[in-house]
Design a protein around this motif. Sequence first.
Motif: not given
Length: 290
Positions: A103-109, A118-122, A275-280
Amino acid sequence: MPTYAFVTVDVFTDTRFGGNQLAVFPDARGMTDAQMQALAAEFNLSETTFVLPPSDPANTARVRIFNRSAEMPFAGHPNVGTGWVLAQMGRAKDGVLRFEEIAGLVEVTMTQAGARIAAPQALSTGVTFTAAQMAACAGLSSDDIITTNHPPIQATVGVDFVLCEVKPEALSRANPDAAAFRDVADTTEGFSMRLSLHLYAKQPDGTLKVRMFSPLTGTWEDAATGSANATLAAFLLSLSDQDQGAWEVSQGVEMGRPSRLFITAQRGPDGVRATVAGGCVPVLKGEVEL
């Protein structure tokens, strides 16, 4: 026979055996497509990821995501979990990883508890559905579906879902009907995806409770769906006149795997981004011979 290490993590939780399970193969070099699919089916989780060298050395990795029956272009909890696993291996640069995906480039912070992606598409939207169609899929009545804000609608920020608002008291009663899912998917003109239904209910405190059903892909219900909730964030913002928004989401409660997700959306030059965030939490590790 070559041996491949794997780890499993619970994503969108701070408690082991909560959240959504994920298996990660941190070095899948040499695996065939068929082997990746077979391993995903064998683990029988909603997704399994396979990490490969990137095409562009400026990126961290190429990540392939498989559910039980097919490869996916993008997914939320696999990126959060894979990012967390690779960060523990020292592969994050300044707390950031960049994954090449279909789907494209996914950045993970990286965050203190886990990771944010951050989702790869608008946001983009497509086919709309009737309340009766989605009620049948969810095992509810048409009166349980709220259409005052929008009809049930196909939407995506990298992978497709049908977003459907329901009354809060109806959410726990939902019980998917696979035959209805198949009928809707097969009889909707121009609709080629394998229907995944994301039900959401707004709570008095401003949080959201959700459930996601995708029986046609082998996932009867998902404990925490990052891509669906990122899509929901972008879509909710698009319905407003605000420039940005943030929500806390509860999912997986009915499955006994409670999950917490933190979603945001913001307007940008190319549309609404999310964006979406959470624990692991780490759970298992082992090896597979192929």
